[in-house]
Design a protein around this motif. Sequence first.
Motif, PDB file in Angstrom:
ATOM      1  N   ARG A  67     -17.134   7.490   3.204  1.00 30.99           N
ATOM      2  CA  ARG A  67     -17.762   6.172   3.038  1.00 30.99           C
ATOM      3  C   ARG A  67     -16.737   5.086   2.709  1.00 30.99           C
ATOM      4  O   ARG A  67     -16.899   3.933   3.110  1.00 30.99           O
ATOM      5  CB  ARG A  67     -18.817   6.242   1.933  1.00 30.99           C
ATOM      6  N   ILE A  68     -15.689   5.440   1.945  1.00 27.72           N
ATOM      7  CA  ILE A  68     -14.743   4.394   1.547  1.00 27.72           C
ATOM      8  C   ILE A  68     -13.667   4.139   2.601  1.00 27.72           C
ATOM      9  O   ILE A  68     -12.982   3.116   2.550  1.00 27.72           O
ATOM     10  CB  ILE A  68     -14.050   4.725   0.203  1.00 27.72           C
ATOM     11  N   ALA A  69     -13.535   5.047   3.580  1.00 27.81           N
ATOM     12  CA  ALA A  69     -12.480   4.876   4.585  1.00 27.81           C
ATOM     13  C   ALA A  69     -12.581   3.528   5.314  1.00 27.81           C
ATOM     14  O   ALA A  69     -11.576   2.804   5.433  1.00 27.81           O
ATOM     15  CB  ALA A  69     -12.493   6.032   5.568  1.00 27.81           C
ATOM     16  N   PRO A  70     -13.784   3.140   5.832  1.00 27.14           N
ATOM     17  CA  PRO A  70     -13.863   1.827   6.497  1.00 27.14           C
ATOM     18  C   PRO A  70     -13.542   0.671   5.550  1.00 27.14           C
ATOM     19  O   PRO A  70     -12.956  -0.328   5.965  1.00 27.14           O
ATOM     20  CB  PRO A  70     -15.321   1.764   6.974  1.00 27.14           C
ATOM     21  N   LEU A  71     -13.924   0.843   4.274  1.00 26.69           N
ATOM     22  CA  LEU A  71     -13.658  -0.219   3.302  1.00 26.69           C
ATOM     23  C   LEU A  71     -12.169  -0.418   3.094  1.00 26.69           C
ATOM     24  O   LEU A  71     -11.657  -1.543   3.141  1.00 26.69           O
ATOM     25  CB  LEU A  71     -14.331   0.115   1.973  1.00 26.69           C
ATOM     26  N   THR A  72     -11.443   0.661   2.867  1.00 25.92           N
ATOM     27  CA  THR A  72     -10.012   0.525   2.629  1.00 25.92           C
ATOM     28  C   THR A  72      -9.277   0.059   3.884  1.00 25.92           C
ATOM     29  O   THR A  72      -8.310  -0.702   3.792  1.00 25.92           O
ATOM     30  CB  THR A  72      -9.415   1.858   2.143  1.00 25.92           C
ATOM     31  N   GLU A  73      -9.747   0.480   5.054  1.00 27.67           N
ATOM     32  CA  GLU A  73      -9.135   0.008   6.293  1.00 27.67           C
ATOM     33  C   GLU A  73      -9.319  -1.496   6.442  1.00 27.67           C
ATOM     34  O   GLU A  73      -8.394  -2.215   6.859  1.00 27.67           O
ATOM     35  CB  GLU A  73      -9.751   0.731   7.487  1.00 27.67           C
ATOM     36  N   GLU A  74     -10.511  -1.973   6.096  1.00 32.18           N
ATOM     37  CA  GLU A  74     -10.781  -3.412   6.198  1.00 32.18           C
ATOM     38  C   GLU A  74      -9.957  -4.192   5.185  1.00 32.18           C
ATOM     39  O   GLU A  74      -9.436  -5.275   5.482  1.00 32.18           O
ATOM     40  CB  GLU A  74     -12.272  -3.682   5.977  1.00 32.18           C
ATOM     41  N   LEU A  75      -9.816  -3.639   3.972  1.00 31.80           N
ATOM     42  CA  LEU A  75      -8.992  -4.300   2.967  1.00 31.80           C
ATOM     43  C   LEU A  75      -7.531  -4.346   3.402  1.00 31.80           C
ATOM     44  O   LEU A  75      -6.851  -5.368   3.218  1.00 31.80           O
ATOM     45  CB  LEU A  75      -9.123  -3.578   1.629  1.00 31.80           C
ATOM     46  N   ASP A  76      -7.040  -3.268   3.976  1.00 27.73           N
ATOM     47  CA  ASP A  76      -5.670  -3.252   4.482  1.00 27.73           C
ATOM     48  C   ASP A  76      -5.485  -4.276   5.594  1.00 27.73           C
ATOM     49  O   ASP A  76      -4.477  -4.985   5.660  1.00 27.73           O
ATOM     50  CB  ASP A  76      -5.306  -1.856   5.000  1.00 27.73           C
ATOM     51  N   ARG A  77      -6.482  -4.355   6.479  1.00 32.54           N
ATOM     52  CA  ARG A  77      -6.413  -5.299   7.594  1.00 32.54           C
ATOM     53  C   ARG A  77      -6.423  -6.741   7.072  1.00 32.54           C
ATOM     54  O   ARG A  77      -5.678  -7.599   7.552  1.00 32.54           O
ATOM     55  CB  ARG A  77      -7.581  -5.075   8.550  1.00 32.54           C
ATOM     56  N   ALA A  78      -7.285  -6.992   6.078  1.00 35.28           N
ATOM     57  CA  ALA A  78      -7.354  -8.334   5.502  1.00 35.28           C
ATOM     58  C   ALA A  78      -6.025  -8.720   4.860  1.00 35.28           C
ATOM     59  O   ALA A  78      -5.548  -9.857   5.016  1.00 35.28           O
ATOM     60  CB  ALA A  78      -8.478  -8.406   4.473  1.00 35.28           C
ATOM     61  N   ALA A  79      -5.425  -7.787   4.131  1.00 32.86           N
ATOM     62  CA  ALA A  79      -4.135  -8.071   3.496  1.00 32.86           C
ATOM     63  C   ALA A  79      -3.051  -8.315   4.542  1.00 32.86           C
ATOM     64  O   ALA A  79      -2.215  -9.218   4.392  1.00 32.86           O
ATOM     65  CB  ALA A  79      -3.740  -6.919   2.580  1.00 32.86           C
ATOM     66  N   GLU A  80      -3.070  -7.518   5.618  1.00 26.33           N
ATOM     67  CA  GLU A  80      -2.077  -7.677   6.675  1.00 26.33           C
ATOM     68  C   GLU A  80      -2.214  -9.035   7.357  1.00 26.33           C
ATOM     69  O   GLU A  80      -1.219  -9.727   7.609  1.00 26.33           O
ATOM     70  CB  GLU A  80      -2.236  -6.552   7.700  1.00 26.33           C
ATOM     71  N   GLU A  81      -3.450  -9.442   7.653  1.00 27.37           N
ATOM     72  CA  GLU A  81      -3.677 -10.732   8.299  1.00 27.37           C
ATOM     73  C   GLU A  81      -3.285 -11.880   7.375  1.00 27.37           C
ATOM     74  O   GLU A  81      -2.725 -12.889   7.820  1.00 27.37           O
ATOM     75  CB  GLU A  81      -5.142 -10.859   8.720  1.00 27.37           C
ATOM     76  N   SER A  82      -3.589 -11.727   6.089  1.00 23.98           N
ATOM     77  CA  SER A  82      -3.236 -12.777   5.135  1.00 23.98           C
ATOM     78  C   SER A  82      -1.724 -12.898   4.987  1.00 23.98           C
ATOM     79  O   SER A  82      -1.188 -14.004   4.888  1.00 23.98           O
ATOM     80  CB  SER A  82      -3.881 -12.500   3.774  1.00 23.98           C
TER      81      SER A  82
END
Length: 300
Positions: A67-82
């Motif tokens: 369940r947390i895998a998509p969440l952490t992937e999205e957080l990583d993606r957000a940090a990378e884009e920022s």
Amino acid sequence: MNLSDLTLIQDIARHGSFAAVARRREVDPSSIGRLVAAVEAELGFRLFARTTRRMELTEAGGLYLARIAPLTEELDRAAEESRAMQSEPRGTLRLSASATFGQKFIVPRLASFRRTYPEVAIEGLFTDSNVDLVADRIDLAIRLAPAIQGDCIAAKLMDTHYRVVAAPDYLREAPPLARPEDIAHHRAILFPYRDYRSRWIFRDANGTVTEQQVCGNLVLSPAGAIRDAVLAGLGPALLPEWLIEDDLANSALCSCIEGWDVTATSSGTAAWLIYPNRSYLPAKVRAMIGFLRGSIHKEA
């Protein structure tokens, strides 16, 4: 629980042991064990079934990680884009300036800026009211003033100089306007700010200061409206050179009281670049600051 806790659990599941993760992170294996125990206590269930020989995810642990895998992937993606926005100019730049300065000085330069930085969208808020940089989410503001006060970063963009100007038709019918004291015989077109509508300050080549009271029954804003009124022959006004340089060049306006520097404030004025904070300044803001400074340098 924070993101580092989540990524720790994922690393342990991926590598299959506390020791392997400890080696990768260069920490003591016992510290990994303590962190996992703290996470499990917070969650209220065991993530890993472990013996002296092996370690496996529990059923609850497997469900939780899925369940947390998509969440952490999205957080990583957000940090990378920022982080990318910090290094490459992109995103929306909210820019503020006075109404006339924005229209006269900023807008004509936007085409060149967008060709250079096509990934930057611009929202221009041009108003003579001082906006709140934080409340109005302003990335960069340009303000005209002798100096900047307040909790923000200010850097000079350029000095600004003023002239007393009038239309040729007005001057043909009006009293002389060659010396500072001559302004007393004219009804000037005034800006609504207190300093600009009460007195003008003249300095000659020797630094001698002469302060002259001004009066008039026409008060206008923004500065572009004053320029239009001067062009229409309604009286003289004190206007910035960046606004009237074309009018002076084509003789639509005449410069009066030559040989004197004139301001409406006790010291010279400038255009200031204002932004909320120096730390982690986005690339889009750095790009606009560099562009505006470069543009002025080319024209100088």
